[in-house]
Design a protein around this motif. Structure first.
Motif, PDB file in Angstrom:
ATOM      1  N   PHE A 489       0.829  -1.202   0.000  1.00 56.74           N
ATOM      2  CA  PHE A 489       0.000   0.000   0.000  1.00 56.74           C
ATOM      3  C   PHE A 489       0.870   1.262   0.000  1.00 56.74           C
ATOM      4  O   PHE A 489       0.490   2.274  -0.592  1.00 56.74           O
ATOM      5  N   GLY A 490       2.007   1.194   0.680  1.00 59.08           N
ATOM      6  CA  GLY A 490       2.915   2.344   0.658  1.00 59.08           C
ATOM      7  C   GLY A 490       3.411   2.646  -0.738  1.00 59.08           C
ATOM      8  O   GLY A 490       3.499   3.805  -1.155  1.00 59.08           O
ATOM      9  N   GLU A 491       3.748   1.583  -1.487  1.00 61.51           N
ATOM     10  CA  GLU A 491       4.207   1.772  -2.864  1.00 61.51           C
ATOM     11  C   GLU A 491       3.084   2.290  -3.756  1.00 61.51           C
ATOM     12  O   GLU A 491       3.300   3.162  -4.601  1.00 61.51           O
ATOM     13  N   LEU A 492       1.876   1.765  -3.554  1.00 56.53           N
ATOM     14  CA  LEU A 492       0.756   2.145  -4.411  1.00 56.53           C
ATOM     15  C   LEU A 492       0.224   3.538  -4.110  1.00 56.53           C
ATOM     16  O   LEU A 492      -0.056   4.314  -5.036  1.00 56.53           O
ATOM     17  N   PHE A 493       0.093   3.866  -2.818  1.00 56.88           N
ATOM     18  CA  PHE A 493      -0.648   5.080  -2.464  1.00 56.88           C
ATOM     19  C   PHE A 493       0.201   6.170  -1.818  1.00 56.88           C
ATOM     20  O   PHE A 493      -0.164   7.338  -1.894  1.00 56.88           O
ATOM     21  N   SER A 494       1.320   5.826  -1.174  1.00 55.02           N
ATOM     22  CA  SER A 494       2.210   6.866  -0.666  1.00 55.02           C
ATOM     23  C   SER A 494       3.138   7.355  -1.763  1.00 55.02           C
ATOM     24  O   SER A 494       3.461   8.536  -1.836  1.00 55.02           O
ATOM     25  N   ARG A 495       3.568   6.431  -2.624  1.00 56.08           N
ATOM     26  CA  ARG A 495       4.426   6.797  -3.763  1.00 56.08           C
ATOM     27  C   ARG A 495       3.645   6.884  -5.066  1.00 56.08           C
ATOM     28  O   ARG A 495       4.231   7.025  -6.142  1.00 56.08           O
ATOM     29  N   ASN A 496       2.332   6.784  -4.959  1.00 59.03           N
ATOM     30  CA  ASN A 496       1.426   6.967  -6.100  1.00 59.03           C
ATOM     31  C   ASN A 496       1.663   5.974  -7.237  1.00 59.03           C
ATOM     32  O   ASN A 496       1.449   6.281  -8.407  1.00 59.03           O
ATOM     33  N   GLY A 497       2.102   4.750  -6.875  1.00 59.82           N
ATOM     34  CA  GLY A 497       2.265   3.723  -7.896  1.00 59.82           C
ATOM     35  C   GLY A 497       0.958   3.292  -8.522  1.00 59.82           C
ATOM     36  O   GLY A 497       0.938   2.727  -9.620  1.00 59.82           O
ATOM     37  N   TYR A 498      -0.161   3.567  -7.857  1.00 60.63           N
ATOM     38  CA  TYR A 498      -1.472   3.203  -8.402  1.00 60.63           C
ATOM     39  C   TYR A 498      -1.752   3.873  -9.734  1.00 60.63           C
ATOM     40  O   TYR A 498      -2.589   3.397 -10.526  1.00 60.63           O
ATOM     41  N   GLN A 499      -1.051   4.966 -10.024  1.00 64.11           N
ATOM     42  CA  GLN A 499      -1.306   5.704 -11.254  1.00 64.11           C
ATOM     43  C   GLN A 499      -0.859   4.940 -12.501  1.00 64.11           C
ATOM     44  O   GLN A 499      -1.192   5.340 -13.617  1.00 64.11           O
ATOM     45  N   ARG A 500      -0.154   3.826 -12.306  1.00 63.24           N
ATOM     46  CA  ARG A 500       0.217   2.984 -13.443  1.00 63.24           C
ATOM     47  C   ARG A 500      -0.944   2.111 -13.912  1.00 63.24           C
ATOM     48  O   ARG A 500      -0.861   1.488 -14.973  1.00 63.24           O
ATOM     49  N   PHE A 501      -2.011   2.061 -13.113  1.00 60.70           N
ATOM     50  CA  PHE A 501      -3.161   1.213 -13.437  1.00 60.70           C
ATOM     51  C   PHE A 501      -4.357   2.119 -13.745  1.00 60.70           C
ATOM     52  O   PHE A 501      -4.928   2.729 -12.828  1.00 60.70           O
ATOM     53  N   PRO A 502      -4.756   2.239 -15.013  1.00 55.51           N
ATOM     54  CA  PRO A 502      -5.749   3.252 -15.418  1.00 55.51           C
ATOM     55  C   PRO A 502      -7.067   3.186 -14.650  1.00 55.51           C
ATOM     56  O   PRO A 502      -7.604   4.217 -14.243  1.00 55.51           O
ATOM     57  N   VAL A 503      -7.610   1.977 -14.453  1.00 54.17           N
ATOM     58  CA  VAL A 503      -8.909   1.878 -13.775  1.00 54.17           C
ATOM     59  C   VAL A 503      -8.787   2.331 -12.324  1.00 54.17           C
ATOM     60  O   VAL A 503      -9.606   3.109 -11.821  1.00 54.17           O
ATOM     61  N   LEU A 504      -7.734   1.861 -11.648  1.00 55.60           N
ATOM     62  CA  LEU A 504      -7.530   2.253 -10.258  1.00 55.60           C
ATOM     63  C   LEU A 504      -7.266   3.746 -10.157  1.00 55.60           C
ATOM     64  O   LEU A 504      -7.777   4.429  -9.249  1.00 55.60           O
ATOM     65  N   TRP A 505      -6.486   4.277 -11.083  1.00 56.69           N
ATOM     66  CA  TRP A 505      -6.210   5.721 -11.097  1.00 56.69           C
ATOM     67  C   TRP A 505      -7.509   6.513 -11.223  1.00 56.69           C
ATOM     68  O   TRP A 505      -7.714   7.504 -10.517  1.00 56.69           O
ATOM     69  N   LEU A 506      -8.402   6.058 -12.089  1.00 56.31           N
ATOM     70  CA  LEU A 506      -9.656   6.783 -12.286  1.00 56.31           C
ATOM     71  C   LEU A 506     -10.549   6.682 -11.053  1.00 56.31           C
ATOM     72  O   LEU A 506     -11.175   7.671 -10.644  1.00 56.31           O
ATOM     73  N   LEU A 507     -10.622   5.509 -10.436  1.00 60.38           N
ATOM     74  CA  LEU A 507     -11.480   5.323  -9.269  1.00 60.38           C
ATOM     75  C   LEU A 507     -11.037   6.161  -8.079  1.00 60.38           C
ATOM     76  O   LEU A 507     -11.843   6.454  -7.190  1.00 60.38           O
ATOM     77  N   LEU A 508      -9.773   6.540  -8.029  1.00 54.77           N
ATOM     78  CA  LEU A 508      -9.265   7.325  -6.915  1.00 54.77           C
ATOM     79  C   LEU A 508      -9.197   8.813  -7.226  1.00 54.77           C
ATOM     80  O   LEU A 508      -8.723   9.594  -6.396  1.00 54.77           O
ATOM     81  N   HIS A 509      -9.662   9.210  -8.390  1.00 58.56           N
ATOM     82  CA  HIS A 509      -9.545  10.628  -8.779  1.00 58.56           C
ATOM     83  C   HIS A 509     -10.780  11.396  -8.306  1.00 58.56           C
ATOM     84  O   HIS A 509     -11.916  11.052  -8.668  1.00 58.56           O
ATOM     85  N   PRO A 510     -10.612  12.453  -7.502  1.00 57.30           N
ATOM     86  CA  PRO A 510     -11.772  13.220  -7.021  1.00 57.30           C
ATOM     87  C   PRO A 510     -12.640  13.780  -8.142  1.00 57.30           C
ATOM     88  O   PRO A 510     -13.865  13.861  -8.001  1.00 57.30           O
ATOM     89  N   ALA A 511     -12.022  14.164  -9.266  1.00 59.62           N
ATOM     90  CA  ALA A 511     -12.793  14.784 -10.347  1.00 59.62           C
ATOM     91  C   ALA A 511     -13.812  13.822 -10.960  1.00 59.62           C
ATOM     92  O   ALA A 511     -14.857  14.261 -11.452  1.00 59.62           O
TER      93      ALA A 511
END
Length: 583
Positions: A489-511
């Motif tokens: 989770f630290g790699e995915l969300f503290s270092r923003n590694g989740y942004q490599r996965f388009p669906v996950l990136w979109l689901l976490l975007h406030p806009a």
């Protein structure tokens, strides 16, 4: 349905002209970026196709509803692209963005209409008893969240936990953070201390918070099943709430936004039920419970009461005859109870008032941006430094660095500040607009990344899109269970590694959820769905207060991540009873 359709030839010609004009504006807004030169032709083709479908649609009300949605969406895209590539809008950037909204808005509206029609055809309702649905969702949510709750037990202590724990330990309370939430924390902290471990008390608080959040989601999902929400959509919502990581992380976090979001979700459902079920408006216990629920939402977020006050005015202007007096009375009573409750808690605890600087985020950013652009090369630069000593620390996406020293704490200072701010608005209108847009773009620009780096203040100290860290000053034990999951989770969300996965990136975007709310409002207005429209206005009223806040981050938008999908489920459920294309 009023018909207003262009014939095929005129629709094709008009949409073609708009598409190529829109592509030119996109090219200009991005500085004619050569890396995108091969993407312009497909973009023009899609805009042409979407525009043709839009203009050939005979339903005028449908085109107004989703056409306006498309215009605002493409306007936001234009402004976001201009800021992303140039760091400022400028007069011609604003003009080009407006032009893009007008030229490409119909095509975006056509795509929204296609999505609306597809979702309106979902017709297989879920056959599950309300009670069974509630307990099933509750159990599955707690089961799916349990690995995160275990990994971060006794809980995540980032955000403002150090300030609130200090108040609990010292007895020096402040209304800067919601007093109700601080006292809620204190009850568990004291319980843990009585048992010999404040950390245990905080862990019990985390579990109770997760349970309350899960109950609010389960209540909303059970209600959707009772009104005939399409089966596939209901399952998709369940997967989203159970497996999209922000929910488990928020459940384990100590910030006040979690209980506030749970309250707002339940308020949205209750408002819809009051409108859809007239018998509930005759039950005094239900009305009182709903007023108390609204009051709780206001008391868990200090700025929420402003959203409900705006909602009261909107109700009197547009919904007075359609909602009935009792619904309006419940909302007004909730706001009154909240104000009285906050005053009573302040008196009982001797809490000092929060800083008025919290209300001045955007004005501080606007003056600071003028100083950042021109410094002391202009005479007003010296005046700005006098009322805003930290103007040189201007950060476009976060107001905390500039507002913390603003001289607005006395009536005389506030008057001087506001006079300077209002006067310079006439001299630097573009800088003021840019300061507002840069501070809020995380809420409306779908390609924004600043919301995930707002708190990365020190190089090498990663915070990312959601705070997962431990604050040792709270005196609460550091999480030690499931280190592998915490490292992931630290790699995915503290270092923003989740942004490599388009669906996950979109689901976490406030806009995404801002525009989902816009889509819901367009659909509700077209179908004259009073319940979804009014509940959507409630969510929108609070969103306006966020736009006046210090920054755009996930936890501020979390209430919308919960409530917007539920309103979409309501519209899909009722679409079975309303033929598509008819208002």
């Amino acid at each position: 349905m009023k018909e207003s359709a262009l014939n095929a030839r005129r629709a094709t010609l008009l949409s073609g002209l708009c598409a190529f004009f829109a592509v030119f504006l996109l090219s200009w807004l991005t500085g004619f970026d050569n890396t995108r030169r091969f993407g312009w032709l497909p973009a023009a083709a899609l805009l042409w196709l979407g525009g043709s479908l839009f203009w050939r649609n005979p339903d005028r009300r449908l085109k107004i509803a989703f056409g306006l949605f498309g215009v605002f969406f493409m306007l936001a895209m234009g402004l976001g692209l201009r800021l992303e590539f140039h760091g400022e809008t400028g007069l011609w950037g604003l003009v080009a963005s407006i032009g893009l909204g007008i030229a490409a808005g119909p095509a975006a509206g056509g795509a929204a209409i296609a999505l609306f029609r597809a979702m309106s055809r979902l017709s297989r309702p879920l056959h599950l008893r309300t009670g069974h649905a509630f307990w099933l969702v509750l159990a599955l949510l707690m089961l799916c969240w349990s690995p995160v709750l275990v990994a971060y037990f006794p809980g995540i202590t980032g955000y403002d936990m150090d300030f609130q724990v200090y108040q609990i330990v010292s007895g020096n309370y402040s209304s800067h953070h919601p007093l109700l939430h601080t006292l809620f924390l204190e009850a568990f902290y004291r319980l843990g201390a009585a048992l010999g471990s404040p950390s245990l008390g905080y862990g019990l608080h985390t579990l109770m918070q997760a349970l309350l959040l899960a109950c609010s989601i389960a209540y909303a999902m059970a209600w959707l099943s009772s009104i005939g929400c399409p089966r596939g959509l209901w399952v998709a919502f369940w997967v989203f709430f159970a497996l999209s990581p922000q929910h488990a992380i928020m459940a384990a976090s100590g910030t006040k936004d979690i209980l506030f979001a749970a309250c707002m979700l339940t308020v949205a459902v209750e408002i819809c039920r009051l409108i859809l079920e007239p018998s509930r408006r005759k039950r005094k216990r239900v009305l009182l419970a709903d007023a108390i629920l609204i009051a709780a939402a206001c008391m868990f977020r200090n700025n929420a009461i402003y959203g409900f006050i705006v909602l009261v005015f909107v109700s009197f202007l547009f919904f007075r005859r359609k909602l009935g007096r009792r619904v309006l009375a419940v909302i007004l009573a909730g706001a009154v109870i909240a104000e009285a409750g906050m005053m009573a808690l302040s008196a009982a605890t001797g809490a000092v008032n929060g800083s008025v600087r919290e209300l001045m985020s955007i004005p501080c950013q606007q003056l600071a941006r003028v100083y950042d652009r021109y410094g002391l090369s202009i005479p007003v630069g010296y005046e700005i430094r006098e009322v805003l000593p930290d103007a040189e620390n201007y950060a476009p996406d976060r107001a905390d660095f500039t507002k913390r020293s603003a001289k607005v704490t006395t009536p005389e200072r506030m008057t001087r500040f506001l006079k300077l701010w209002a006067r310079e608005a006439l001299h630097f209108p573009i800088e003021y607009i840019d300061a507002f847009l840069l501070n809020t773009c995380g809420f409306w620009y779908v390609n924004d990344f600043t919301f995930a780096t707002t708190y990365d203040e020190v190089e090498g100290s990663y915070v990312g899109c959601m705070v997962l860290g431990h604050n040792a000053s709270t005196g609460i034990d550091e999480p030690s269970l499931l280190p592998g999951l915490r490292a992931l989770f630290g790699e995915l969300f503290s270092r923003n590694g989740y942004q490599r996965f388009p669906v996950l990136w979109l689901l976490l975007h406030p806009a995404l959820y801002t525009w989902l709310l816009g889509f819901v409002l367009a659909w509700a207005w077209y179908c004259r769905n009073r319940s979804a429209l009014f509940a959507g206005c409630m969510l929108l009223s609070y969103l306006f207060t966020l736009l006046m806040g210090p920054c755009a981050i996930i936890r501020y938008q979390y209430y919308l991540m919960l409530a917007a999908p539920v309103l979409l489920g309501l519209l899909c459920a009722q679409a079975r009873h309303t033929p598509v294309g008819k208002a």
